[in-house]
Enzyme design. Sequence first.
Site, mmCIF file in Angstrom:
data_model
loop_
_atom_site.group_PDB
_atom_site.id
_atom_site.type_symbol
_atom_site.label_atom_id
_atom_site.label_comp_id
_atom_site.label_asym_id
_atom_site.label_seq_id
_atom_site.Cartn_x
_atom_site.Cartn_y
_atom_site.Cartn_z
ATOM 1 N N ASN A 9 37.302 48.110 37.190
ATOM 2 C CA ASN A 9 38.627 48.727 37.089
ATOM 3 C C ASN A 9 38.430 50.157 36.598
ATOM 4 O O ASN A 9 38.165 50.389 35.421
ATOM 5 C CB ASN A 9 39.490 47.922 36.089
ATOM 6 C CG ASN A 9 40.822 48.593 35.819
ATOM 7 O OD1 ASN A 9 41.231 49.494 36.559
ATOM 8 N ND2 ASN A 9 41.502 48.163 34.766
ATOM 9 N N TRP A 10 38.571 51.100 37.531
ATOM 10 C CA TRP A 10 38.289 52.501 37.181
ATOM 11 C C TRP A 10 39.433 53.156 36.424
ATOM 12 O O TRP A 10 39.300 54.295 35.965
ATOM 13 C CB TRP A 10 37.990 53.307 38.452
ATOM 14 C CG TRP A 10 36.640 53.021 39.055
ATOM 15 C CD1 TRP A 10 35.663 52.216 38.544
ATOM 16 C CD2 TRP A 10 36.120 53.541 40.276
ATOM 17 N NE1 TRP A 10 34.565 52.203 39.368
ATOM 18 C CE2 TRP A 10 34.813 53.014 40.439
ATOM 19 C CE3 TRP A 10 36.611 54.407 41.254
ATOM 20 C CZ2 TRP A 10 34.017 53.324 41.546
ATOM 21 C CZ3 TRP A 10 35.818 54.718 42.347
ATOM 22 C CH2 TRP A 10 34.535 54.185 42.486
ATOM 23 N N LYS A 11 40.576 52.485 36.376
ATOM 24 C CA LYS A 11 41.758 53.060 35.716
ATOM 25 C C LYS A 11 42.039 54.475 36.270
ATOM 26 O O LYS A 11 41.786 54.719 37.447
ATOM 27 C CB LYS A 11 41.585 53.069 34.203
ATOM 28 C CG LYS A 11 41.174 51.711 33.650
ATOM 29 C CD LYS A 11 41.244 51.654 32.165
ATOM 30 C CE LYS A 11 40.612 50.373 31.677
ATOM 31 N NZ LYS A 11 40.814 50.148 30.257
ATOM 32 N N HIS A 96 47.944 44.013 33.428
ATOM 33 C CA HIS A 96 46.972 44.620 32.511
ATOM 34 C C HIS A 96 47.712 45.048 31.243
ATOM 35 O O HIS A 96 48.848 45.530 31.304
ATOM 36 C CB HIS A 96 46.302 45.824 33.173
ATOM 37 C CG HIS A 96 45.092 46.295 32.426
ATOM 38 N ND1 HIS A 96 45.192 47.023 31.261
ATOM 39 C CD2 HIS A 96 43.774 46.121 32.658
ATOM 40 C CE1 HIS A 96 43.970 47.279 30.815
ATOM 41 N NE2 HIS A 96 43.090 46.741 31.643
ATOM 42 N N GLU A 98 47.505 47.554 29.465
ATOM 43 C CA GLU A 98 47.957 48.953 29.460
ATOM 44 C C GLU A 98 49.299 49.089 30.175
ATOM 45 O O GLU A 98 50.138 49.897 29.790
ATOM 46 C CB GLU A 98 46.881 49.857 30.094
ATOM 47 C CG GLU A 98 45.708 50.040 29.142
ATOM 48 C CD GLU A 98 44.378 50.322 29.818
ATOM 49 O OE1 GLU A 98 44.345 50.643 31.013
ATOM 50 O OE2 GLU A 98 43.344 50.196 29.121
ATOM 51 N N GLU A 168 41.802 38.912 28.785
ATOM 52 C CA GLU A 168 41.429 40.190 28.181
ATOM 53 C C GLU A 168 42.111 40.313 26.821
ATOM 54 O O GLU A 168 43.257 40.806 26.741
ATOM 55 C CB GLU A 168 41.876 41.346 29.075
ATOM 56 C CG GLU A 168 41.208 41.379 30.423
ATOM 57 C CD GLU A 168 41.107 42.807 30.962
ATOM 58 O OE1 GLU A 168 39.994 43.223 31.280
ATOM 59 O OE2 GLU A 168 42.130 43.497 31.028
ATOM 60 N N GLY A 174 38.458 48.500 25.662
ATOM 61 C CA GLY A 174 38.185 49.918 25.421
ATOM 62 C C GLY A 174 37.789 50.240 23.993
ATOM 63 O O GLY A 174 37.788 51.403 23.594
ATOM 64 N N SER A 212 35.345 45.469 26.777
ATOM 65 C CA SER A 212 34.094 46.077 26.310
ATOM 66 C C SER A 212 32.836 45.363 26.810
ATOM 67 O O SER A 212 31.868 45.178 26.067
ATOM 68 C CB SER A 212 34.091 46.159 24.771
ATOM 69 O OG SER A 212 35.174 46.952 24.332
#
Length: 253
Positions: A9-11, A96, A98, A168, A174, A212
Amino acid sequence: MKKKLIVANWKLNGNIEMISNYLKFLKNNLLSNLNKNIIVIAPPNIYLERTYQSIKKINIFLGAQNVDVNLKGAFTGEVSVLMLKDIGVKYVIIGHSERRILHNETDNFVAKKFHLIKNSNLIPILCIGETEKEKKNGKTQKVIEKQLNCIFQILGEKAFRNAVIAYEPIWAIGTGVSADPEYVQIIHKFIRNYIQKNDSVSKNVIIQYGGSVSSLNTKEFIQQEDIDGLLIGSASLHAKEFLKIIKISCSID
Ligand code: PEP
């Protein structure tokens, strides 16, 4: 050899040069036999098509990081599941943390997206997990039940057939501090049992861990019985590191 799903997942990261170098490197170095590992890259939307053109001839699938709850119409700035499917996307990440936190996405809203993705024959990757406070208060399982129940309410007992769950824990995303693999195994077992109560076939759902992950801890996670793959943020931005993770996962039965 169990089936494992490794997702990058490159965000909100990357540019044309980075993507071109990254994919060239993977193309030249990816193992020819992935031993039942499925590899997915989820770049920002604007680079989906470019990424697809590079990966379609190698053994990597295309993922999207989000999708709108509408199929078409007056929704400025949004991208629908039909559009994603049209350009070669196979997996769609939803829920997600975020998006839940920064865009106020509720369980119900996420469940609507899950429904649309399944209806379009794409594969949802449903992110679930607890905050640090919820963990401290012993609420992890209740939070997860609530997140799963919303999906069951909309889609019924077969909801998780051909779907993916990414556990997650929010406190591990992160932060550089991953969850303990044995703790994750316990939670994954709980998720599997909970799903099995509704549908014995869906107990085979792929349950990934994310938070992570790096090449340094991949082995410990993948070795756990109920960890069927990894959702990787920061570490997946570096092609060499991502390849290392893939190789470690491919080497484990
Ligand atoms: C993620 O954002 O899904 C994630 C797992 O990020 P990181 O690997 O950077 O913790």
